[in-house]
Enzyme design. Structure first.
Site, PDB file in Angstrom:
ATOM      1  N   GLU A 213      46.442   5.581  53.634  1.00 13.44           N
ATOM      2  CA  GLU A 213      45.260   5.794  52.778  1.00 13.44           C
ATOM      3  C   GLU A 213      44.381   6.932  53.295  1.00 13.44           C
ATOM      4  O   GLU A 213      43.893   6.883  54.435  1.00 13.44           O
ATOM      5  CB  GLU A 213      44.435   4.488  52.689  1.00 13.44           C
ATOM      6  CG  GLU A 213      43.255   4.642  51.734  1.00 13.44           C
ATOM      7  CD  GLU A 213      42.578   3.330  51.375  1.00 13.44           C
ATOM      8  OE1 GLU A 213      43.226   2.271  51.408  1.00 13.44           O
ATOM      9  OE2 GLU A 213      41.374   3.384  51.059  1.00 13.44           O
TER      10      GLU A 213
ATOM     11  N   LYS B  25      38.619  -6.048  52.184  1.00  9.12           N
ATOM     12  CA  LYS B  25      39.732  -5.094  52.103  1.00  9.12           C
ATOM     13  C   LYS B  25      39.376  -3.844  52.918  1.00  9.12           C
ATOM     14  O   LYS B  25      40.210  -3.279  53.623  1.00  9.12           O
ATOM     15  CB  LYS B  25      40.000  -4.732  50.634  1.00  9.12           C
ATOM     16  CG  LYS B  25      41.257  -3.928  50.385  1.00  9.12           C
ATOM     17  CD  LYS B  25      41.074  -2.433  50.517  1.00  9.12           C
ATOM     18  CE  LYS B  25      42.357  -1.678  50.189  1.00  9.12           C
ATOM     19  NZ  LYS B  25      42.219  -0.231  50.403  1.00  9.12           N
TER      20      LYS B  25
ATOM     21  N   ASP C 296      52.029  -7.802  63.940  1.00 11.95           N
ATOM     22  CA  ASP C 296      52.359  -8.403  62.644  1.00 11.95           C
ATOM     23  C   ASP C 296      51.121  -8.313  61.727  1.00 11.95           C
ATOM     24  O   ASP C 296      50.181  -9.096  61.840  1.00 11.95           O
ATOM     25  CB  ASP C 296      52.777  -9.856  62.903  1.00 11.95           C
ATOM     26  CG  ASP C 296      53.213 -10.589  61.651  1.00 11.95           C
ATOM     27  OD1 ASP C 296      52.864 -10.151  60.536  1.00 11.95           O
ATOM     28  OD2 ASP C 296      53.890 -11.616  61.795  1.00 11.95           O
TER      29      ASP C 296
ATOM     30  N   HIS D  89      36.801  10.897  49.512  1.00  7.75           N
ATOM     31  CA  HIS D  89      38.192  10.765  49.082  1.00  7.75           C
ATOM     32  C   HIS D  89      38.698  12.048  48.439  1.00  7.75           C
ATOM     33  O   HIS D  89      39.873  12.351  48.502  1.00  7.75           O
ATOM     34  CB  HIS D  89      38.304   9.670  48.002  1.00  7.75           C
ATOM     35  CG  HIS D  89      38.533   8.305  48.573  1.00  7.75           C
ATOM     36  ND1 HIS D  89      39.618   8.011  49.335  1.00  7.75           N
ATOM     37  CD2 HIS D  89      37.822   7.161  48.478  1.00  7.75           C
ATOM     38  CE1 HIS D  89      39.577   6.742  49.691  1.00  7.75           C
ATOM     39  NE2 HIS D  89      38.490   6.197  49.189  1.00  7.75           N
TER      40      HIS D  89
END
Ligand code: MEV
Length: 450
Positions: free
Chosen positions: A108, A286, A302, A400
Site C-alpha cells: 500500500e 485497519k 503470522d 496518496h
C-alpha cells in the site's frame, strides 16, 4: 543518538577513507533519522540501513535477492514461484529511548511515509514508550459429552500438577529457557449443542510465537483429559485471542509539532467516534493494522494470527471498538495509547527460514519476541496517529496522490523522468487518469519536437 561498536564494513568504505574507518570502527552513530532517506535510490537506502544496523555483505545481498524458489519450496506446498511485496524502511522511530529502523513489507502506497512522518512528530516529546504482559499464549481443549460438566471441571483442577508436568515434558527446551505451562483454567460453556468443558492451557512461549508448542501440548493432554472427565475431546488448538500477550505503547505528540490545537481536537473527535461506532472502528483499526501487518510480514511472522488477535481483542467488551485512545494532556498536547495482543516470535515459523525476514529482525535490533511485540505496538499507534492527523487536517488523498499519479503515468507508458513530470502535473491539476497522462505525454513530445 546512541553509540554502539561497529564490527562490519559491508561496502569497503573503510579502505577508501581510513580515518573514517578508525572512527566508525570504534563507535557507530546509530540513528533512525537518516536525512534525505526517501530521496535516495533503493541501493543507497540499503547501504545506509546496512551501515546503521551493522549488516554484513551476505545480509545485504539477501535483501537484494529476496526469497529464492528453492527456499520457498521448503516453506509451503506445491510452490511454483514467489510473490514479491515491496520492503521499505520507516525512519525516525525512537522507542524506549532506542533509535529503531522499521522494516515494513506492504503493497500500500503512503503507509511507510506516513509511519516515518508520525514517528518524527513523536520525537520531541521522547518518542514511544512501551510495555507488555510477556509472551503468554493459550491453547483450548474442548471436552464434550459430559453429564456433569461442573464435576468434570473440578476433576481437571485436581489433576492440575500432573497435567502441567505432562505438557511441559513435550517441550523441555521451552522449559529450559524459562517457559512452559503457567496455569490451567477450566470453563463450563453452554453451547447450542449442550454444555461443554473447555480447558485453557496457559503457556509462556518465550521467543516462539507458540502455536506449535501449545498445539503439541494440547494434543498430548487430550487422552488423559478424556480419562479424567469421562468426556470426548474434539478441538485441541491455540486461541488467537492472545489476551495474555498484550503489547502497549504510548506517545505524546506536541500540538505545535502536529499542526496546532485544532488538529489535536480533530484527532480526539475522530478517535471518539471510533470508540463507539463499529463502522468507523473497523477503518480506524485497519489503519493501525497497515503498520502492524507490514512489520509482522517483514519479520516472517503470522499476519493472520496477529490480525485475528487484534480484532477479537477489539470486540472483547461485546462491541467492536478502536484499539487506540487519544487524550489531551494538561499542556494541550495529544497523548496516544494502544493496547493489543501481538503474538509474534523470533524462533520457529518463517522468521529464521526466510532470508529477508532474518535480516529484518537484525535491522530492528530486537533481542526477544517480547521486544518485537512492543515495537510492533508502537508502529501501530504511530500509523494510526498519522492517518488521524491527515484526516483531521488535509485529508489522506494528497499523500496518496503523488504515488498513485506515478503509477498512472507509468501505466500510460511514460518512462524515466517523464513519469515524475507527468505525475507532478496531474497531482497539481487533481486530474489523475491514464487518459490525462497520455495527453500530457503527447504535449511534452510535441514541445520537445518543436
Ligand atoms: C487506509 O489504508 C487507512 C485509513 O483509512 C485509516 C483511517 O481511516 O484511520 C486512512
Amino acid at each position: 543518538m546512541v553509540f554502539e561498536p561497529l564490527k562490519v564494513d559491508p561496502f569497503g568504505w573503510n579502505k577508501v577513507f581510513p580515518l573514517r574507518a578508525l572512527f566508525v570502527y570504534i563507535v557507530r552513530l546509530v540513528t533512525s533519522r537518516i536525512s534525505g532517506f526517501y530521496k535516495l535510490p533503493p541501493s543507497e537506502r540499503l547501504k545506509a540501513v546496512a551501515e546503521q544496523s551493522g549488516l554484513g555483505t551476505e545480509e545485504v545481498s539477501q535483501v537484494e535477492k529476496g526469497l529464492a524458489v528453492d527456499q520457498a519450496d521448503k516453506m509451503v506446498e506445491n510452490v511454483i514461484g514467489v510473490f514479491q511485496v515491496p520492503l521499505g524502511i520507516a525512519t525516525n522511530f525512537l522507542i524506549d529511548g532506542r533509535e529503531v529502523l522499521i522494516p515494513m513489507a506492504t503493497e500500500e502506497p503512503s503507509v511507510i511515509a506516513a509511519a516515518s512522518n508520525g514517528a518524527r512528530m513523536a520525537r520531541s516529546a521522547g518518542g514511544f514508550s512501551t510495555s507488555s504482559t510477556g509472551p503468554v499464549m493459550r491453547a483450548q481443549i474442548q471436552i464434550t459429552g459430559l453429564a456433569d460438566p461442573f464435576a468434570a471441571r473440578q476433576a481437571v483442577f485436581l489433576h492440575k500438577d500432573e497435567l502441567t508436568q505432562m505438557a511441559n515434558e513435550k517441550d523441555p527446551m521451552l522449559v529450559k529457557y524459562g517457559g512452559g505451562v503457567e496455569d490451567i483454567e477450566v470453563y463450563v460453556i453452554n453451547s447450542r449443542v449442550g454444555p461443554m468443558v473447555v480447558v485453557h492451557l496457559i503457556v509462556d512461549c518465550r521467543d516462539a510465537m507458540g502455536a506449535n508448542a501449545v498445539n503439541t501440548m494440547a494434543e498430548a493432554l487430550a487422552p488423559r483429559l478424556e480419562e479424567i472427565t469421562g468426556g470426548k475431546v474434539y478441538l485441541r488448538i491455540i486461541s488467537n485471542l492472545a489476551d495474555k500477550r498484550l503489547a502497549r505503547a504510548k506517545a505524546v505528540f506536541k500540538a505545535e509539532d502536529i499542526g496546532g490545537h485544532e488538529v489535536v481536537d480533530g484527532i480526539i473527535q475522530a478517535a471518539a467516534l471510533a470508540e463507539v461506532d463499529p463502522y468507523r472502528a473497523a477503518t480506524h483499526n485497519k489503519g493501525i493494522m497497515n503498520g502492524i501487518t507490514a512489520v509482522v510480514l517483514a519479520t516472517g511472522n503470522d499476519t493472520r494470527a496477529v490480525e485475528a488477535g487484534a480484532h477479537s481483542f477489539a470486540s472483547l467488551s461485546g462491541r467492536y471498538m478502536s484499539l487506540t485512545r487519544y487524550e489531551k494532556n494538561r499542556d494541550g498536547d495529544l497523548v496516544g495509547t494502544i493496547e493489543l495482543p501481538v503474538a509474534v516470535g523470533l524462533v520457529g515459523g518463517a522468521t529464521r527460514v526466510h532470508p529477508v525476514a532474518k535480516t529484518a529482525v537484525k535491522i530492528l535490533g530486537v533481542k526477544s519476541a517480547d521486544d518485537l511485540s512492543r515495537i510492533i505496538a508502537a508502529v501501530g499507534l504511530c500509523q494510526n496517529f498519522a492517518a488521524l492527523r491527515a484526516l483531521a487536517s488535509e485529508g489522506i488523498q494528497r499523500g496518496h496522490m503523488s504515488l498513485h499519479a506515478k503509477n498512472v503515468a507509468a501505466q500510460a507508458g511514460a518512462k524515466c523522468d517523464m513519469i515524475d513530470i507527468i505525475a507532478a502535473r496531474m497531482a497539481a491539476e487533481r486530474r489523475i487518469s491514464v487518459d490525462r497522462a497520455a495527453e500530457l505525454m503527447e504535449e511534452l513530445d510535441e514541445r520537445s519536437n518543436r
